[in-house]
Design a protein around this motif. Structure first.
Motif, short mmCIF file in Angstrom:
data_model
loop_
_atom_site.label_atom_id
_atom_site.label_comp_id
_atom_site.label_asym_id
_atom_site.label_seq_id
_atom_site.Cartn_x
_atom_site.Cartn_y
_atom_site.Cartn_z
N CYS A 256 -3.34 6.20 3.08
CA CYS A 256 -2.49 6.75 1.85
C CYS A 256 -1.56 5.39 1.21
O CYS A 256 -0.54 5.28 1.77
CB CYS A 256 -1.12 7.63 2.47
N GLU A 257 -2.21 5.11 0.10
CA GLU A 257 -1.64 3.94 -0.54
C GLU A 257 -0.34 4.03 -0.73
O GLU A 257 0.54 2.97 -0.86
CB GLU A 257 -2.80 3.68 -1.77
N GLU A 258 0.05 5.03 -1.40
CA GLU A 258 1.59 5.41 -1.98
C GLU A 258 2.51 5.20 -0.73
O GLU A 258 3.75 4.64 -0.87
CB GLU A 258 1.87 6.64 -2.87
N GLU A 259 2.10 5.65 0.33
CA GLU A 259 2.93 5.86 1.44
C GLU A 259 3.04 4.41 2.07
O GLU A 259 4.18 4.05 2.65
CB GLU A 259 2.62 6.90 2.46
N LEU A 260 2.13 3.84 2.12
CA LEU A 260 2.02 2.36 2.51
C LEU A 260 3.06 1.16 1.60
O LEU A 260 3.75 0.60 1.98
CB LEU A 260 0.44 1.58 2.43
N CYS A 261 2.90 1.90 0.28
CA CYS A 261 3.83 1.05 -0.71
C CYS A 261 5.30 1.26 -0.25
O CYS A 261 6.14 0.37 -0.29
CB CYS A 261 3.40 1.50 -2.03
N GLU A 262 5.62 2.58 0.03
CA GLU A 262 6.88 2.61 0.46
C GLU A 262 7.31 2.16 1.77
O GLU A 262 8.51 1.75 1.75
CB GLU A 262 6.93 4.45 0.48
N ALA A 263 6.53 2.09 2.42
CA ALA A 263 6.83 1.45 3.74
C ALA A 263 7.20 -0.10 3.62
O ALA A 263 8.04 -0.58 4.36
CB ALA A 263 5.60 1.77 5.19
N LEU A 264 6.18 -0.67 2.90
CA LEU A 264 6.59 -2.01 2.58
C LEU A 264 7.79 -2.09 1.86
O LEU A 264 8.74 -3.13 2.02
CB LEU A 264 5.41 -2.56 1.80
N ASP A 265 7.92 -1.43 0.80
CA ASP A 265 9.20 -1.56 -0.09
C ASP A 265 10.53 -1.27 0.75
O ASP A 265 11.50 -2.11 0.26
CB ASP A 265 9.08 -0.51 -1.34
#
Length: 334
Positions: A256-265
């Motif tokens: 889930c790319e958006e959820e990965l982005c949120e985890a990184l951010d």
């Protein structure tokens, strides 16, 4: 050339739809393909909407590279088409069931880039362990600020790999096994999760949850299918250590790319290395580009692209075609 076939070419016609995807640098030899099929049509830049116009009646073999062939296209293929060769490992771009209903065999090439992709994984691991990209970025330009960068890590992470844990999701395949082998050379412990709980030499077989919780690096090595699509998201990242890194060289759609982005951010995980994305290239508005300035190493699906791997891929496609015409089809996926 090593690995090529020496049989007499079959009096048949074949179409390679997006040859430029493989031979973008014009460095490859196509002799192995020409030795097994007498007539070839090599096309470049083919999109899904163009496919039918480039597969005339009489074509028996179609070769693609990561090009979508949905059911609607497969249903309209000439009746002469008997074999679709995906020039790669993943075949989620082809509607295999639609092909099967039409009596069309679909095959792939499962192990042509094992060393190359495994090396890509370890490149991410090594780079993340010493904050390599950030270390280089802080030296861009000139001046006193850059001079000061030589004297301190400035809070960037920098650690040895010995004693750290590598977690391989779906790690029993050729690439996962090679990554495990490489990781052990650096003194890392190796965990794998898979459907089978049978022992795996040199690795501990654990549940996915256990792997996520214990690993310092989590690397994805499963295929993209209806079960794995978007299977790794916030719940998975919440189980990981805040100091852990996520690596994906398999298929972008598994995450889930958006959820990965949120985890990184948010700092839920320390960072990531992605050689694959859901959309390639990502949209201009993708958060991935901003995160690549922070704690993400983003590369344009280059793991398989080493010249030696691409030549091996073409020669393996030739062997798949040869096997089919010999009555002994290889690497059939439908």
């Amino acid at each position: 050339m090593a690995g090529t076939t020496t049989t007499t070419a079959v009096a048949a016609s074949a179409s390679s739809l997006n040859t430029d995807k493989l031979n973008f640098d014009k460095s490859l030899s196509f002799e192995s393909l020409k030795r097994v099929v007498g007539e070839w049509n090599f096309h470049e830049g083919t999109k899904t909407g163009d496919a039918l116009s480039r597969i005339p009646e009489g074509t028996e073999v179609v070769v693609t590279k990561e090009m979508e062939l949905p059911a609607g296209v497969v249903a309209l293929l000439p009746s002469s088409v008997k074999l679709i060769c995906e020039a790669g490992t993943g075949y989620n771009n082809i509607d295999c069931e639609a092909a099967k209903q039409r009596g069309i065999t679909v095959c792939n090439v499962p192990e042509y880039s094992t060393d190359a992709v495994a090396s890509m994984v370890m490149t991410f691991v090594l780079s993340l362990s010493c904050s390599l990209i950030q270390q280089q970025r802080k030296l861009w330009g000139r001046g006193s600020e850059n001079r000061e960068a030589w004297a301190t890590l400035q809070g960037l992470r920098h650690f040895e790999l010995a004693g750290k844990t590598m977690g391989l999701i779906g790690g029993r395949g050729a690439i996962g096994s090679k990554v495990g082998e490489m990781a052990r050379v650096f003194g890392m412990k190796v965990l794998i999760s898979s459907r089978s709980d049978r022992p795996c030499p040199g690795a501990e077989v654990v549940s996915l949850d256990d792997l996520l919780e214990r690993s310092d690096f989590v690397s994805v090595h499963c295929p993209l299918n209806h079960e794995t699509r978007s299977s790794l998201g916030t719940k998975a990242f919440e189980r990981m250590k805040r100091s852990a890194y996520f690596i994906n060289t398999a298929r972008g759609g598994i995450v889930c790319e958006e959820e990965l982005c949120e985890a990184l951010d948010s700092g839920l995980i320390a960072g990531a290395g992605l050689d694959v994305q859901v959309d390639e290239p990502p949209a201009e508005s993708s958060r991935l580009y901003d995160l690549a300035q922070k704690n993400l190493i983003l590369t344009p699906h280059i793991g398989w692209q080493r010249r030696e791997s691409r030549q091996r891929l073409l020669d393996s496609v030739a062997r798949n075609i040869e096997g089919y015409f010999r009555g002994d089809p290889q690497n059939v996926v439908n």
